[in-house]
Design an enzyme around this catalytic site. Structure first.
Site, mmCIF file in Angstrom:
data_model
loop_
_atom_site.group_PDB
_atom_site.id
_atom_site.type_symbol
_atom_site.label_atom_id
_atom_site.label_comp_id
_atom_site.label_asym_id
_atom_site.label_seq_id
_atom_site.Cartn_x
_atom_site.Cartn_y
_atom_site.Cartn_z
ATOM 1 N N HIS A 1 0.842 -1.204 0.000
ATOM 2 C CA HIS A 1 0.000 0.000 0.000
ATOM 3 C C HIS A 1 0.878 1.256 0.000
ATOM 4 O O HIS A 1 0.634 2.198 -0.772
ATOM 5 C CB HIS A 1 -0.905 -0.017 1.235
ATOM 6 C CG HIS A 1 -1.692 1.249 1.433
ATOM 7 N ND1 HIS A 1 -2.956 1.445 0.920
ATOM 8 C CD2 HIS A 1 -1.384 2.402 2.092
ATOM 9 C CE1 HIS A 1 -3.390 2.640 1.251
ATOM 10 N NE2 HIS A 1 -2.442 3.247 1.962
ATOM 11 N N GLU A 2 1.895 1.280 0.855
ATOM 12 C CA GLU A 2 2.773 2.450 0.930
ATOM 13 C C GLU A 2 3.606 2.603 -0.335
ATOM 14 O O GLU A 2 3.804 3.718 -0.835
ATOM 15 C CB GLU A 2 3.678 2.344 2.161
ATOM 16 C CG GLU A 2 2.941 2.310 3.484
ATOM 17 C CD GLU A 2 1.999 3.483 3.682
ATOM 18 O OE1 GLU A 2 2.260 4.572 3.138
ATOM 19 O OE2 GLU A 2 0.985 3.311 4.385
ATOM 20 N N HIS B 1 1.627 4.250 -3.038
ATOM 21 C CA HIS B 1 1.571 5.710 -2.931
ATOM 22 C C HIS B 1 2.745 6.354 -3.676
ATOM 23 O O HIS B 1 2.581 7.362 -4.369
ATOM 24 C CB HIS B 1 1.627 6.132 -1.461
ATOM 25 C CG HIS B 1 0.308 6.121 -0.754
ATOM 26 N ND1 HIS B 1 -0.822 6.728 -1.252
ATOM 27 C CD2 HIS B 1 -0.060 5.572 0.443
ATOM 28 C CE1 HIS B 1 -1.834 6.566 -0.399
ATOM 29 N NE2 HIS B 1 -1.396 5.858 0.630
ATOM 30 N N GLU C 1 -6.011 7.017 -1.171
ATOM 31 C CA GLU C 1 -5.970 5.855 -0.292
ATOM 32 C C GLU C 1 -6.611 4.639 -0.964
ATOM 33 O O GLU C 1 -6.075 3.531 -0.906
ATOM 34 C CB GLU C 1 -6.675 6.160 1.029
ATOM 35 C CG GLU C 1 -5.929 7.112 1.940
ATOM 36 C CD GLU C 1 -4.563 6.576 2.338
ATOM 37 O OE1 GLU C 1 -4.464 5.380 2.674
ATOM 38 O OE2 GLU C 1 -3.595 7.346 2.308
#
Length: 252
Positions: A121-122, A125, A182
């Protein structure tokens, strides 16, 4: 004023890029080399002020998971992965692939695949350049506020009007984009962990644990004013993308 609009249009068209894994168009007023340099400087500064974990087992796991996901990311960044001693259940990734995982999130990740959920997920980004996109939005909003302030110079209600515009801009533009980022990182992260050989079903289990620990965010007005989607929406969205993610996982 006409010249300004033409200049703005030219700037808009020249600054549009596409998020690689989703095809979404985004507006960026910076280039990747500048973003990477800024990310690297901020990362080193943060590390110098933080306590890097001496837990060899979990540190090795963080680096292993990070490298596996980075290998399928399609981005040739100078990736770095560090485990930091911090009780907060959090992780983050700066522009250019500088990742930090806090020890406080490990009780919730529980497994290697759970950790992959967080790190993918990070990493998503960073790949999608969300930080640069938010900076661009803030910049453009400031330009708009400055122009509005100038246009209302003789209006006795200028301060009140501009305050309303500022609030509307944050609630109507900045916060929804944060939630969109997100959700986009959740989707991209799900595909990345699957491509790296991690069962994407573990992402749902991780968020269920996080939701249970926080008491669950069920949506409503609080989420309208939030930078993140509700836990309930997050889990439902992940489940809706699961069949697509499993295609990548089953190829492993």
């Amino acid at each position: 004023m006409k010249k300004f609009y033409l200049l703005f249009l030219a700037l808009f068209l020249s600054s549009c890029t596409t998020v690689s894994m989703t095809g979404r168009q985004q507006l960026l007023l910076s280039n990747e080399s500048e973003e990477a340099a800024s990310g690297a400087a901020s990362y080193q500064q943060y590390l110098s002020e933080s306590k890097i974990s001496t837990d060899k087992t979990n540190t090795a796991l963080v680096k292993k998971v990070g490298q596996k996901i980075a290998a399928v990311s399609g981005c040739d960044y100078d990736w770095e992965f560090n485990l930091l001693e911090n009780d907060e259940a959090n992780a983050w990734c700066l522009s250019g692939g500088k990742v930090a995982v806090y020890t406080g999130i490990l009780p919730y990740t529980q497994t290697e695949a759970g950790l992959a959920t967080v790190m993918s997920h990070e990493i998503a980004h960073a790949i999608a350049r969300h930080g640069a996109e938010r900076a661009t939005q803030a910049q453009l909003m400031q330009y708009g506020l400055s122009l509005g302030n100038l246009a209302l110079e003789k209006n006795p209600n200028r301060e009140l009007i501009m305050m309303g515009v500022n609030v509307a801009g944050n609630v109507g533009v900045i916060l929804p984009y944060s939630r969109k980022h997100e959700s986009e990182a959740d989707y991209m992260g799900l595909l990345l962990m699957a491509k790296a050989g991690y069962d994407p079903n573990e992402a749902v289990k991780f968020w269920q644990r996080m939701s249970q620990a926080s008491g669950g965010s069920q949506g409503g007005l609080s989420d309208f004013l939030s930078t993140h989607p509700s836990d309930e929406k997050r889990i439902k969205d992940l489940q809706s993308h699961m069949s697509e993610a499993m295609k990548y996982y089953n190829k492993q």
